[in-house]
Scaffold this active site. Structure first.
Site, PDB file in Angstrom:
ATOM      1  N   CYS A   1      43.783  39.941  41.534  1.00  0.00           N
ATOM      2  CA  CYS A   1      43.138  41.170  42.016  1.00  0.00           C
ATOM      3  C   CYS A   1      42.607  40.970  43.441  1.00  0.00           C
ATOM      4  O   CYS A   1      43.382  40.905  44.379  1.00  0.00           O
ATOM      5  CB  CYS A   1      42.056  41.628  41.047  1.00  0.00           C
ATOM      6  SG  CYS A   1      41.531  43.340  41.321  1.00  0.00           S
TER       7      CYS A   1
ATOM      8  N   HIS B   1      44.939  42.099  36.215  1.00  0.00           N
ATOM      9  CA  HIS B   1      44.062  41.104  35.606  1.00  0.00           C
ATOM     10  C   HIS B   1      44.703  40.530  34.345  1.00  0.00           C
ATOM     11  O   HIS B   1      44.435  41.010  33.234  1.00  0.00           O
ATOM     12  CB  HIS B   1      42.709  41.720  35.253  1.00  0.00           C
ATOM     13  CG  HIS B   1      41.817  41.941  36.426  1.00  0.00           C
ATOM     14  ND1 HIS B   1      41.023  40.948  36.969  1.00  0.00           N
ATOM     15  CD2 HIS B   1      41.599  43.047  37.175  1.00  0.00           C
ATOM     16  CE1 HIS B   1      40.342  41.431  37.995  1.00  0.00           C
ATOM     17  NE2 HIS B   1      40.670  42.708  38.142  1.00  0.00           N
TER      18      HIS B   1
ATOM     19  N   GLU C   1      43.920  37.942  32.884  1.00  0.00           N
ATOM     20  CA  GLU C   1      42.883  37.264  32.098  1.00  0.00           C
ATOM     21  C   GLU C   1      42.036  38.236  31.285  1.00  0.00           C
ATOM     22  O   GLU C   1      41.312  37.819  30.379  1.00  0.00           O
ATOM     23  CB  GLU C   1      41.977  36.433  33.023  1.00  0.00           C
ATOM     24  CG  GLU C   1      40.901  37.193  33.772  1.00  0.00           C
ATOM     25  CD  GLU C   1      41.368  37.970  34.992  1.00  0.00           C
ATOM     26  OE1 GLU C   1      40.513  38.413  35.772  1.00  0.00           O
ATOM     27  OE2 GLU C   1      42.597  38.144  35.164  1.00  0.00           O
TER      28      GLU C   1
END
Length: 250
Positions: free
Chosen positions: A99, A182, A184
């Site tokens: 990001c 993202h 994660e």
């Protein structure tokens, strides 16, 4: 001793929710990327904490996190981070940007980062991978379309794109990769972020409603993103049984 060592360059402050449930965003990244025998260190670059020049050689790679700060901004820590990224680039150190990390890498490499003319991109988005993925990623047998959580309103060789953002994934040589989304994030984290953005009047209710609806029905390709990120940072993986949670180094 003797295992790989990685550094997480933390570019944002943790929310109380993420600290309590996941041990902060550092814990989120370790949960996705860390393996037995490795050492993972955190540097809160957003607070001016950076690795020293003589320490850079101790690491096998670095991960740059997301941030609430604009990647085209002029905060001192942002300029210090750009200086660090240029040093990592000069020594061909593996560097993965997520990001804000994706955007600041693009800026450090001479690219342009700006506010997106289409506004916020928040929720679950489908990424189309390039049909001519460079090796070794072409050997991972990843699906041509991957779902990922997005939460940004800025944008930066393109290897992945979506209908909202033209550059979703880029790489430079074999040591730098940026991912706009993202990988994660879990749905749980996204829903909590949406609530925070609404509370701060950063997004309109209509955007939040649409993002929540998509998040609750879309299945995230977290395992495939994990394989892609780990393959970039550490090596190759046998993905013949991708989806059963077993990753084998080859």
């Amino acid at each position: 001793m003797g295992g790989k060592r990685f550094g997480v360059l933390m570019c944002a402050e943790d929310s109380e929710y993420v600290k309590k449930k996941y041990g902060g965003y550092f814990g989120v990244f370790k949960r996705m990327l860390a393996e037995e025998g490795e050492t993972w260190d955190m540097y809160k670059v957003v607070s001016g904490e950076f690795p020293k020049d003589h320490e850079l050689g101790l690491y096998d790679g670095f991960v740059i996190t997301g941030s609430c700060t604009d990647a085209y901004g002029n905060d001192k820590w942002v300029h210090d981070l750009i200086t660090l990224l240029n040093k990592l680039h000069s020594i061909n150190k593996k560097t993965l940007g997520i990001c804000f990390g994706h955007q600041i890498l693009a800026r450090a490499l001479g690219g342009k980062v700006s506010r997106s003319p289409t506004g916020w991109d928040i929720g679950v988005r489908t990424i189309t991978l390039s049909p001519s993925l460079p090796f070794p990623y072409s050997s991972l047998h990843l699906p041509s379309h991957l779902s990922i959580i997005e939460c940004h309103r800025d944008q930066a060789e393109v290897i992945g794109w979506s209908e909202k953002t033209g550059i979703e994934i880029f790489r430079c040589g074999d040591h730098i990769m940026g991912i706009q989304g993202h990988p994660e994030y879990s749905t749980d984290i996204l829903l909590q972020i949406i609530d925070r953005l609404i509370e701060r009047d950063f997004i309109m209710e209509a955007i939040a409603v649409e993002a929540r609806e998509k998040a609750e029905v879309w299945e995230l390709d977290m395992e495939a993103w994990k394989i892609l990120c780990i393959s970039f940072l550490k090596g190759h993986y046998d993905t013949n049984e991708m989806g059963n949670g077993k990753l084998e180094v080859v």
